[in-house]
Design an enzyme around this catalytic site. Sequence first.
Site, PDB file in Angstrom:
ATOM      1  N   GLY A 199       1.131  -1.135   0.045  1.00 53.31           N
ATOM      2  CA  GLY A 199       0.020  -0.241  -0.056  1.00 53.31           C
ATOM      3  C   GLY A 199       0.827   1.324   0.030  1.00 53.31           C
ATOM      4  CB  SER A 200      -0.072   4.623   0.844  1.00 49.04           C
ATOM      5  OG  SER A 200      -0.622   4.528   2.004  1.00 49.04           O
ATOM      6  N   GLY A 203       0.454   5.042   4.757  1.00 49.73           N
ATOM      7  CA  GLY A 203      -0.053   3.887   5.551  1.00 49.73           C
ATOM      8  C   GLY A 203       1.085   2.755   6.056  1.00 49.73           C
ATOM      9  N   GLY A 204       1.797   2.647   5.158  1.00 49.93           N
ATOM     10  CA  GLY A 204       2.690   1.570   5.473  1.00 49.93           C
ATOM     11  C   GLY A 204       3.728   2.164   6.782  1.00 49.93           C
ATOM     12  CD  GLU A 223       7.421  -5.636  -0.879  1.00 46.98           C
ATOM     13  OE1 GLU A 223       7.804  -5.019  -2.217  1.00 46.98           O
ATOM     14  OE2 GLU A 223       8.051  -6.387  -0.472  1.00 46.98           O
ATOM     15  CB  CYS A 260       3.746  -0.459  -6.968  1.00 43.26           C
ATOM     16  SG  CYS A 260       3.459  -2.266  -7.354  1.00 43.26           S
TER      17      CYS A 260
HETATM   18  P1  NAP Z   1      -3.178   2.295   1.626  1.00 40.09           P
HETATM   19  O1  NAP Z   1      -4.188   3.352   1.780  1.00 40.09           O
HETATM   20  O2  NAP Z   1      -1.901   2.545   2.387  1.00 40.09           O
HETATM   21  O3  NAP Z   1      -3.881   1.229   2.226  1.00 40.09           O
HETATM   22  C1  NAP Z   1      -3.431  -0.189   2.575  1.00 40.09           C
HETATM   23  C2  NAP Z   1      -4.158  -0.782   3.661  1.00 40.09           C
HETATM   24  O4  NAP Z   1      -3.494  -0.189   4.714  1.00 40.09           O
HETATM   25  C3  NAP Z   1      -5.504  -0.629   3.838  1.00 40.09           C
HETATM   26  O5  NAP Z   1      -6.205  -1.851   4.463  1.00 40.09           O
HETATM   27  C4  NAP Z   1      -5.656   0.479   4.909  1.00 40.09           C
HETATM   28  O6  NAP Z   1      -6.743   0.249   5.374  1.00 40.09           O
HETATM   29  C5  NAP Z   1      -4.447   0.220   5.729  1.00 40.09           C
HETATM   30  N1  NAP Z   1      -3.978   1.493   6.396  1.00 40.09           N
HETATM   31  C6  NAP Z   1      -3.438   2.499   5.752  1.00 40.09           C
HETATM   32  N2  NAP Z   1      -3.118   3.425   6.655  1.00 40.09           N
HETATM   33  C7  NAP Z   1      -3.382   3.109   7.884  1.00 40.09           C
HETATM   34  C8  NAP Z   1      -3.423   3.456   9.242  1.00 40.09           C
HETATM   35  N3  NAP Z   1      -2.721   4.478   9.442  1.00 40.09           N
HETATM   36  N4  NAP Z   1      -3.595   2.634  10.180  1.00 40.09           N
HETATM   37  C9  NAP Z   1      -4.230   1.462   9.935  1.00 40.09           C
HETATM   38  N5  NAP Z   1      -4.596   0.939   8.787  1.00 40.09           N
HETATM   39  C10 NAP Z   1      -4.134   2.018   7.908  1.00 40.09           C
HETATM   40  O7  NAP Z   1      -3.051   1.925   0.198  1.00 40.09           O
HETATM   41  P2  NAP Z   1      -3.410   1.868  -1.135  1.00 40.09           P
HETATM   42  O8  NAP Z   1      -4.183   3.081  -1.402  1.00 40.09           O
HETATM   43  O9  NAP Z   1      -4.427   0.827  -1.260  1.00 40.09           O
HETATM   44  O10 NAP Z   1      -2.436   1.683  -2.244  1.00 40.09           O
HETATM   45  C11 NAP Z   1      -1.931   2.619  -3.109  1.00 40.09           C
HETATM   46  C12 NAP Z   1      -0.464   2.652  -2.870  1.00 40.09           C
HETATM   47  O11 NAP Z   1       0.069   1.381  -2.654  1.00 40.09           O
HETATM   48  C13 NAP Z   1       0.277   3.436  -4.130  1.00 40.09           C
HETATM   49  O12 NAP Z   1       1.410   4.225  -3.484  1.00 40.09           O
HETATM   50  C14 NAP Z   1       1.285   2.053  -4.621  1.00 40.09           C
HETATM   51  O13 NAP Z   1       2.334   2.596  -5.135  1.00 40.09           O
HETATM   52  C15 NAP Z   1       1.417   1.158  -3.293  1.00 40.09           C
HETATM   53  N6  NAP Z   1       1.372  -0.027  -3.994  1.00 40.09           N
HETATM   54  C16 NAP Z   1       2.564  -0.807  -3.860  1.00 40.09           C
HETATM   55  C17 NAP Z   1       2.764  -2.096  -4.215  1.00 40.09           C
HETATM   56  C18 NAP Z   1       4.180  -2.716  -4.135  1.00 40.09           C
HETATM   57  O14 NAP Z   1       4.188  -3.932  -4.536  1.00 40.09           O
HETATM   58  N7  NAP Z   1       5.090  -2.238  -3.561  1.00 40.09           N
HETATM   59  C19 NAP Z   1       1.500  -2.699  -5.027  1.00 40.09           C
HETATM   60  C20 NAP Z   1       0.569  -2.135  -5.030  1.00 40.09           C
HETATM   61  C21 NAP Z   1       0.420  -0.757  -4.556  1.00 40.09           C
HETATM   62  P3  NAP Z   1      -7.786   1.544   6.110  1.00 40.09           P
HETATM   63  O15 NAP Z   1      -8.171   2.336   4.922  1.00 40.09           O
HETATM   64  O16 NAP Z   1      -9.003   0.813   6.714  1.00 40.09           O
HETATM   65  O17 NAP Z   1      -7.051   2.355   7.081  1.00 40.09           O
END
Ligand code: NAP
Length: 486
Positions: A199-200, A203-204, A223, A260
């Site tokens: 994820g982001s 968040g990560g 990741e 990503c």
């Molecule tokens: P995200 O908003 O970070 O969400 C990922 C998970 O984490 C969700 O279940 C979210 O749930 C949880 N989360 C996030 N912040 C949190 C916090 N502060 N406390 C608790 N839980 C939290 O990610 P996304 O928007 O789905 O993904 C987009 C990003 O992912 C892009 O930047 C992309 O580059 C990256 N990505 C990376 C890869 C890789 O392999 N490296 C692959 C795909 C995507 P909640 O919303 O319920 O909090």
Amino acid sequence: MSDVQSVVDAAERAYRSGLSRTPAERRGWLESMSHALDAERDELIAIARDETHLAAARLGGELTRTTFQLRFLGAEVVDGTHLEATIDHADPTWGMGPRPDIRSIRRPIGPVAVFGASNFPFAFSVAGGDTASALAAGCTVVHKAHPAHPRLARRTAAILIEALRSAGAPDGTFALLEGEDEGVQLVQHPLIKAVGFTGSTRGGRALFDLATSRPEPIPFFGELGSTNPVFVTRSAWQRRSQEIADGYLASVRLGRGQFCTKPGFIMVPAAVGAPQVIAHAAIDQPDEPGLLLSSRLRDSFEGALDALAATDGVETLLGGPSGDESAPLTLLRVDATTVLENPELLEQEAFGPASVIVEYRDMAELDQLSTLIGGQLTSTVQGEPDDDLGALLPALAERSGRVLWNAWPTGVTVSWAQQHGGPYPATTAAGTSVGAAAISRFQRAVAYQGLPPELLPLGLRDDNPLGIPQRIDGILTLPAKGDDGR
Ligand code: NAP
């Protein structure tokens, strides 16, 4: 008792019970999950279309990859290479003094929490690489559903739980939780022994900080984001400008730029009109139809475009913020001197159909750019066989998980050599979330010294009843192959 508590308790019981199951049984669980998902393909793709705006063809390809990955990792469980079985027999003549009999093997670490990304509702989600590799390692999994596709998460989880049950896996081997608070509690739960996250960066990073500040810190395999720079040599541009422009644009536009591995920057030679060639090629090819995944991603995409355009010297050639999820292709242009003065530009991921064209004057500037990029999932060189690349490739290898030559980074195959990781901020820990090596993230090695054969784990016995590769006194020894090639 809270949901989190009861789910993690069940995951812990299932983990303990699973420890005595054979590799063949575990392979059967992964295969059962794979076949069950394939059997419900149409229904799953229909739900995913409803919740994500992604095209059916893209979702179909992603589901195929996901079920392949489960079978591929199931085969790895039986192959046993990931166990790194190592046998050092006692040796009274050992150079530093007599050596005892010592043997090591990798074992699972316990229940694992998994968080998936919104842009891969199958491959990096409920049944994705982290779940598959943690189960292959011998762990159990509690998956925190992504709020961008809740119905798909529930339906996928129900299919997996039934498939595991029918294949004889202990109850609790896999479970789904929903809610941000539940996610936080999960990461903090003392029985959870590692976290897999896609994820982001924001968040990560928040969850990484939680995982590592627990009384018992645990590994957090995050990741995160990447800008995936592409370096085009002057001779490659002279010989193949149109092909490079077309390949680059196709990669930037794929899945509306929500990968990503999307190339976020392309370094091209100055004074040859490269930005104009790329912009013309972009106008000639229409955008893929479709919308961004969510208004949340739209906000962060447009915020990133504003941040890039706010630097003096960055010019918008095409597109720009649209204020809605239609997000047309955006191309920005800047010269290398401006980037060298503002290196933070290179870290700005715009997660959507946008990319920055950077014009460099000479090889010295290209080299400097290559040393300023942060940790990357991928870096790409578009070059010619007779190019003098100087220090470019070593600089990219130092900063990237995967280095590509005359190819495009979107598209990550699942195989033995795959490396989908990279230094921070691409990931928070060494390792890959894709491919055979993903399994080892959820294991740790134990050395056994002086144990009699009957007390050793099967993989460390001299008669090798599991038929796995063993490194014996320093020499890798492969088992005789059986009828199925293993
Ligand atoms: P995200 O908003 O970070 O969400 C990922 C998970 O984490 C969700 O279940 C979210 O749930 C949880 N989360 C996030 N912040 C949190 C916090 N502060 N406390 C608790 N839980 C939290 O990610 P996304 O928007 O789905 O993904 C987009 C990003 O992912 C892009 O930047 C992309 O580059 C990256 N990505 C990376 C890869 C890789 O392999 N490296 C692959 C795909 C995507 P909640 O919303 O319920 O909090």
